[in-house]
Design an enzyme around this catalytic site. Structure first.
Site, PDB file in Angstrom:
ATOM      1  N   TYR A  77       0.835  -1.203   0.000  1.00  0.00           N
ATOM      2  CA  TYR A  77       0.000   0.000   0.000  1.00  0.00           C
ATOM      3  C   TYR A  77       0.871   1.255   0.000  1.00  0.00           C
ATOM      4  CZ  TYR A  77      -3.846   3.166   0.917  1.00  0.00           C
ATOM      5  OH  TYR A  77      -4.763   4.169   0.798  1.00  0.00           O
ATOM      6  N   PHE A 129      -7.547  20.656 -25.278  1.00  0.00           N
ATOM      7  CA  PHE A 129      -7.915  19.245 -25.280  1.00  0.00           C
ATOM      8  C   PHE A 129      -9.123  19.100 -24.359  1.00  0.00           C
ATOM      9  CE2 PHE A 129      -7.990  14.865 -23.864  1.00  0.00           C
ATOM     10  CZ  PHE A 129      -8.090  14.247 -25.090  1.00  0.00           C
ATOM     11  N   THR A 130     -10.027  18.192 -24.708  1.00  0.00           N
ATOM     12  CA  THR A 130     -11.324  18.088 -24.012  1.00  0.00           C
ATOM     13  C   THR A 130     -11.197  18.069 -22.485  1.00  0.00           C
ATOM     14  OG1 THR A 130     -11.198  15.703 -24.333  1.00  0.00           O
ATOM     15  CG2 THR A 130     -12.465  16.951 -25.949  1.00  0.00           C
ATOM     16  N   ASP A 220       1.542  19.038 -21.471  1.00  0.00           N
ATOM     17  CA  ASP A 220       0.740  17.833 -21.657  1.00  0.00           C
ATOM     18  C   ASP A 220       1.583  16.909 -22.525  1.00  0.00           C
ATOM     19  OD1 ASP A 220      -0.934  15.817 -22.445  1.00  0.00           O
ATOM     20  OD2 ASP A 220      -2.684  17.113 -22.726  1.00  0.00           O
ATOM     21  N   LYS A 263      -1.053   6.474 -23.861  1.00  0.00           N
ATOM     22  CA  LYS A 263      -0.690   6.764 -25.250  1.00  0.00           C
ATOM     23  C   LYS A 263       0.763   6.340 -25.489  1.00  0.00           C
ATOM     24  CE  LYS A 263      -4.654   9.106 -24.759  1.00  0.00           C
ATOM     25  NZ  LYS A 263      -4.886  10.391 -24.152  1.00  0.00           N
ATOM     26  N   ARG A 387     -14.337  14.310 -34.132  1.00  0.00           N
ATOM     27  CA  ARG A 387     -13.623  15.407 -33.484  1.00  0.00           C
ATOM     28  C   ARG A 387     -14.077  16.675 -34.197  1.00  0.00           C
ATOM     29  NH1 ARG A 387     -12.912  14.374 -28.645  1.00  0.00           N
ATOM     30  NH2 ARG A 387     -11.030  13.400 -27.891  1.00  0.00           N
ATOM     31  N   PHE A 453     -19.556  14.196 -26.189  1.00  0.00           N
ATOM     32  CA  PHE A 453     -19.265  13.253 -27.277  1.00  0.00           C
ATOM     33  C   PHE A 453     -19.226  11.803 -26.820  1.00  0.00           C
ATOM     34  CE2 PHE A 453     -14.807  12.579 -26.096  1.00  0.00           C
ATOM     35  CZ  PHE A 453     -14.531  13.707 -25.348  1.00  0.00           C
TER      36      PHE A 453
HETATM   37  C1  LIG Z   1      -5.798  11.289 -23.639  1.00  0.00           C
HETATM   38  C2  LIG Z   1      -5.346  12.637 -23.408  1.00  0.00           C
HETATM   39  C3  LIG Z   1      -5.493  13.267 -22.162  1.00  0.00           C
HETATM   40  C4  LIG Z   1      -6.266  12.657 -21.009  1.00  0.00           C
HETATM   41  O1  LIG Z   1      -5.717  11.472 -20.575  1.00  0.00           O
HETATM   42  P1  LIG Z   1      -6.596  10.250 -20.024  1.00  0.00           P
HETATM   43  O2  LIG Z   1      -5.560   9.238 -19.658  1.00  0.00           O
HETATM   44  O3  LIG Z   1      -7.500   9.803 -21.124  1.00  0.00           O
HETATM   45  O4  LIG Z   1      -7.352  10.735 -18.849  1.00  0.00           O
HETATM   46  C5  LIG Z   1      -4.968  14.535 -22.020  1.00  0.00           C
HETATM   47  N1  LIG Z   1      -4.364  15.161 -23.035  1.00  0.00           N
HETATM   48  C6  LIG Z   1      -4.232  14.600 -24.240  1.00  0.00           C
HETATM   49  C7  LIG Z   1      -3.541  15.348 -25.324  1.00  0.00           C
HETATM   50  C8  LIG Z   1      -4.715  13.328 -24.471  1.00  0.00           C
HETATM   51  O5  LIG Z   1      -4.599  12.794 -25.690  1.00  0.00           O
END
Ligand SMILES: *Cc1c(COP(=O)(O)O)cnc(C)c1O
Length: 462
Positions: A77, A129-130, A220, A263, A387, A453
């Site tokens: 933990y 970004f969303t 990011d 990613k 998108r 979306f």
């Molecule tokens: C996917 C993504 C995020 C968010 O990450 P999650 O792991 O899906 O929460 C943030 N910024 C970019 C550019 C992304 O592609």
């Protein structure tokens, strides 16, 4: 002497050890499945999908090394050895001092936004970004797009469409004052612009501007290695530098980061927040306990942290990126040769169809990109995503945002599909293109409040 004009092709620097069988469906089955999903590809069941290009997030294939690292996960933990393995890897490969693991990228965005953003603050960035923008807004901030104009033009072939327009930034600083700007939010390989990179030169200029004005840069870094590969391929002076070294150099020009390890880092779940500032780290360690878990696991299992650490190392391998981006370019070039209007240059993580050009007879109010994604699924069982206007959401006054880009994204998971799969995808887009004039739009019949979306439902216009 005659020069050999044969261009050597890339190939994957791995071979396949295990396969996952796919269900091949009939058109009749797909029509039914799509209707049940409210014409939203996010609401399809994945077993009804043949080739899944919905996202490259968490869908990549882990290597045998990552799977064996799974077995070494320390599930304590507190103070897990896997946490320290991840911390060390991030420090070595990305150069950030302090890290807080989170279950995925948006959790890191939530924590960082809450710490840095006060009500009324302005957060400039290279295209929204969303989830990133939503967390900035929920923390009381206002996002301002300062990406270069070229990024909003799908056919402009600028090699670095992720670049910041420093004049736009300067205008914001003059208007609001640097004190109102807690940080500049920069994404490497800008997702919403179609997977387009930022150049090292632009980043250096941004660094010297922000140093003068005392503003942080928060990175990011979800696709930083893909961005680094483009710098190596396109920017003068970097052809002989490894992706690994370029990644480190990018990170060194920034003050902190949020990362979705789903990613670049080749895992199915995971993320982290990183900072070079002790005070921010302290606060993040406090907050992560509220939302995620103790600061040495942040919502992840020990084995997840081990797999991320290995994935980070694999992501900066030059041959890996060459094959990864090579596959995306292969698909994009095939589609271009078939006459499909796509965003140029071809991006890092996917091919983006210009739905406005594909379906010019449809206005943005009947959701051309959403419509096209639905049509592609019916044709071949290929799942893509919108998108465009649906992803862009609504403004504070209730009106839709009307983004210039109305795109269908064909996102390629890493190390998952073959070149033959890419051929099937390209051919399907061509078949739908042939009958584009008969395609009508959609009407939204259910709209969720946040990130609509994901769960919105539609009905076909007749
Ligand atoms: C996917 C993504 C995020 C968010 O990450 P999650 O792991 O899906 O929460 C943030 N910024 C970019 C550019 C992304 O592609």
């Amino acid at each position: 002497m005659k020069k050999n004009i044969l261009k050597r092709s890339w190939a994957e620097p791995y071979k396949i050890k295990m396969v996952e069988l796919l269900k091949v469906t009939s058109k009749q089955q797909r029509v039914k499945a799509l209707k049940e999903a409210g014409f939203n590809t996010f609401l399809l069941r994945s077993e009804d999908v043949y080739i899944d290009l919905l996202t490259d997030s968490g869908t990549s294939a882990m290597s045998d090394r990552q799977w064996s690292a799974f077995m070494t996960g320390d599930e304590a933990y507190a103070g897990s050895k896997s946490y320290y393995a991840l911390e060390q890897t991030i420090q070595e490969y990305y150069g950030y001092k302090y890290i807080v693991p989170t279950h995925q990228g948006r959790a890191a965005e939530n924590i960082l936004s809450q710490i840095l953003i006060k009500k009324g603050d302005i957060v400039p960035g290279n295209m929204y970004f969303t989830t990133t923008r939503l967390h900035q807004e929920l923390a009381g901030g206002q996002f301002k797009d300062i990406i270069i104009d070229e990024a909003h033009d799908p056919y402009n072939e600028h090699p670095f469409k992720g670049n910041i327009d420093l004049d736009k930034l300067d205008a914001l600083v003059k208007k609001y004052g640097a004190k109102k700007i807690p940080y500049i939010s920069i994404a490497t390989n800008v997702n919403m612009a179609g997977g387009q990179p930022i150049s090292m030169q632009n980043l250096k200029e941004l660094r010297s501007y922000t140093k003068k004005n005392g503003i942080r840069i928060i990175h990011d870094m979800t696709r930083v290695a893909e961005n680094a590969y483009f710098i190596q391929q396109r920017e003068k002076g970097y052809a002989n530098m490894s992706v690994k070294d370029i990644v480190l150099q990018i990170c060194k020009l920034t003050d902190g980061a949020t990362m979705s390890a789903k990613k670049d880092a080749l895992v199915n779940i995971g993320g982290f927040m990183a900072t070079n500032e002790w005070d921010i780290f302290e606060e993040a360690r406090n907050l992560v306990v509220v939302y995620e878990g103790l600061h040495t696991y942040g919502g992840l299992a020990g084995r997840d942290m081990e797999a991320i650490a290995v994935g980070i190392k694999e992501s900066v391998n030059d041959d890996h990126q060459k094959a990864r981006i090579g596959q995306v370019e292969y698909l994009g070039n095939r589609m271009m040769n078939l006459g499909i209007p796509i965003v140029k240059p071809i991006g890092g993580h996917g091919v983006f169809i210009d739905a406005k050009a594909f379906l010019p007879h449809l206005s943005q109010d009947v959701f051309p990109a959403q419509t096209l994604a639905a049509e592609l699924y019916v044709d071949s069982g290929v799942r893509t995503m919108e998108r465009g206007i649906i992803s862009a959401g609504r403004k504070a006054n209730g009106q839709h945002h009307y983004p210039k880009l109305e795109l269908v994204r064909l996102t390629i998971p890493r190390r998952v599909y073959t070149q033959a799969h890419m051929d099937v995808v390209a051919e399907s887009t061509a078949i739908v293109y042939d009958k584009r004039h008969s395609i009508k739009g959609l009407e939204m019949i259910y709209e969720p409040k946040y990130l609509r979306f994901f769960q919105a439902r539609f009905k076909k216009l007749t």
